[in-house]
Scaffold this motif. Structure first.
Motif, PDB file in Angstrom:
ATOM      1  N   ALA A  45       4.727 -26.272  -3.194  1.00  0.00           N
ATOM      2  CA  ALA A  45       5.332 -26.277  -4.525  1.00  0.00           C
ATOM      3  C   ALA A  45       6.778 -26.724  -4.473  1.00  0.00           C
ATOM      4  O   ALA A  45       7.488 -26.458  -3.499  1.00  0.00           O
ATOM      5  N   ASP A  46       7.195 -27.395  -5.551  1.00  0.00           N
ATOM      6  CA  ASP A  46       8.609 -27.683  -5.710  1.00  0.00           C
ATOM      7  C   ASP A  46       9.256 -26.457  -6.362  1.00  0.00           C
ATOM      8  O   ASP A  46       8.611 -25.422  -6.522  1.00  0.00           O
ATOM      9  N   TRP A  64       2.882 -19.319   1.996  1.00  0.00           N
ATOM     10  CA  TRP A  64       3.934 -18.501   1.384  1.00  0.00           C
ATOM     11  C   TRP A  64       3.943 -17.122   2.041  1.00  0.00           C
ATOM     12  O   TRP A  64       2.965 -16.692   2.647  1.00  0.00           O
ATOM     13  N   HIS A 124       7.456 -26.281   1.129  1.00  0.00           N
ATOM     14  CA  HIS A 124       7.754 -27.239   0.068  1.00  0.00           C
ATOM     15  C   HIS A 124       6.526 -28.062  -0.293  1.00  0.00           C
ATOM     16  O   HIS A 124       6.410 -28.573  -1.406  1.00  0.00           O
ATOM     17  N   ASP A 176      11.248 -25.043   4.034  1.00  0.00           N
ATOM     18  CA  ASP A 176      10.753 -23.890   3.275  1.00  0.00           C
ATOM     19  C   ASP A 176      11.754 -23.524   2.182  1.00  0.00           C
ATOM     20  O   ASP A 176      12.969 -23.669   2.353  1.00  0.00           O
ATOM     21  N   GLN A 177      11.234 -23.051   1.061  1.00  0.00           N
ATOM     22  CA  GLN A 177      12.079 -22.602  -0.041  1.00  0.00           C
ATOM     23  C   GLN A 177      12.128 -21.075  -0.060  1.00  0.00           C
ATOM     24  O   GLN A 177      11.172 -20.409   0.339  1.00  0.00           O
ATOM     25  N   ARG A 192       7.374 -25.202  -9.718  1.00  0.00           N
ATOM     26  CA  ARG A 192       6.050 -24.637  -9.446  1.00  0.00           C
ATOM     27  C   ARG A 192       6.169 -23.356  -8.609  1.00  0.00           C
ATOM     28  O   ARG A 192       5.422 -22.399  -8.821  1.00  0.00           O
ATOM     29  N   CYS A 193       7.119 -23.331  -7.686  1.00  0.00           N
ATOM     30  CA  CYS A 193       7.323 -22.138  -6.866  1.00  0.00           C
ATOM     31  C   CYS A 193       7.762 -20.959  -7.733  1.00  0.00           C
ATOM     32  O   CYS A 193       7.327 -19.822  -7.524  1.00  0.00           O
ATOM     33  N   SER A 194       8.602 -21.219  -8.723  1.00  0.00           N
ATOM     34  CA  SER A 194       9.023 -20.168  -9.644  1.00  0.00           C
ATOM     35  C   SER A 194       7.838 -19.641 -10.441  1.00  0.00           C
ATOM     36  O   SER A 194       7.737 -18.436 -10.707  1.00  0.00           O
ATOM     37  N   ALA A 226       8.231 -20.083   0.609  1.00  0.00           N
ATOM     38  CA  ALA A 226       7.087 -20.964   0.386  1.00  0.00           C
ATOM     39  C   ALA A 226       7.348 -22.329   0.996  1.00  0.00           C
ATOM     40  O   ALA A 226       8.478 -22.814   0.998  1.00  0.00           O
TER      41      ALA A 226
END
Length: 231
Positions: free
Chosen positions: A167-168, A138, A164, A51-52, A171-173, A162
């Motif tokens: 989104a990387d 997310w 992974h 997860d980011q 895309r997550c940003s 989120a």
């Protein structure tokens, strides 16, 4: 997470930042297969948590109920933020499906230590609870009245968690910017290309193999002695 970690200030407050950002996809989305790289990342997450966590700082403390309602409305407007993973069993390929934005995707934390360092310590602990992509891809964590936010003083910290597979980093940003009201678009998650498979009868493959073998036997010296036979 170190105490001097950088903080991204997305907007002066959670309720500012411009009009709602919309996805390039419509709200009505059909089931679609994951891209290969997304499927691989999803499968790996069962063994290696991935997860980011994107952290944003805002000046001041807004009316949380109102702010969360506004942000949830933005999420409802974006098809990419309504994605879930459908993975029936080991014999099927995972797919993206649409679902409603769940109230559980917004969590307000009550910090015992409201300093910047205390907030970062709490954020570091979020990694112990990885998301179940079947339920949500997310979640937004909110910390209020955090003291000493770099460039903001006392304010609110929002952390977007989120998967992974969704989104990387880039895309997550973009998805986070959507939630906070920045203008722009978010590309849809890519689906793998369709694979066309053709089948040949066994006898056709055997015939081709026999012809190829006969051709290899022909040399300038033996050309008169061999003929390519097709039957």
């Amino acid at each position: 997470m170190p105490a001097d970690a950088p903080v991204t200030t997305a907007a002066p407050s959670l309720l500012e930042g411009g009009s709602i950002v919309k996805s390039l996809a419509s709200n009505s989305m059909t089931v679609r297969r994951m891209a290969t790289v997304d499927a691989q990342t999803y499968w790996m997450s069962a063994k290696i948590p991935n997860d980011q966590f994107l952290l944003y700082g805002f000046a001041g403390t807004p009316n949380l109920d109102q702010a969360i309602d506004v942000i949830r409305g933005r999420a409802d407007e974006c098809a990419e933020l309504r994605l879930r993973v459908r993975d029936g069993n080991v014999l099927t390929y995972p797919a993206w499906v649409s679902g409603d934005v769940d109230p559980g995707q917004f969590v307000v934390h009550d910090l015992a230590d409201r300093t910047w360092a205390g907030c970062l310590a709490a954020v570091a602990g979020l990694g112990e609870n990885q998301l179940d992509a079947h339920a949500m891809t997310w979640r937004l964590h909110v910390f209020t009245s955090v003291e000493g936010i770099p460039g903001a003083g006392t304010g609110t910290v929002a952390v977007l968690q989120a998967t992974h597979a969704l989104a990387d980093g880039v895309r997550c940003s973009a998805l986070a910017a959507l939630l906070f009201g920045r203008r722009g678009t978010v590309p849809t998650a890519k689906a793998p290309p369709r694979i066309r498979t053709t089948f040949e009868p066994v006898w056709t493959k055997a015939w081709k193999s026999r012809v190829a073998t006969n051709i290899q036997l022909i040399t300038p010296k033996t050309k008169s002695a061999f003929r390519v036979k097709s039957a």
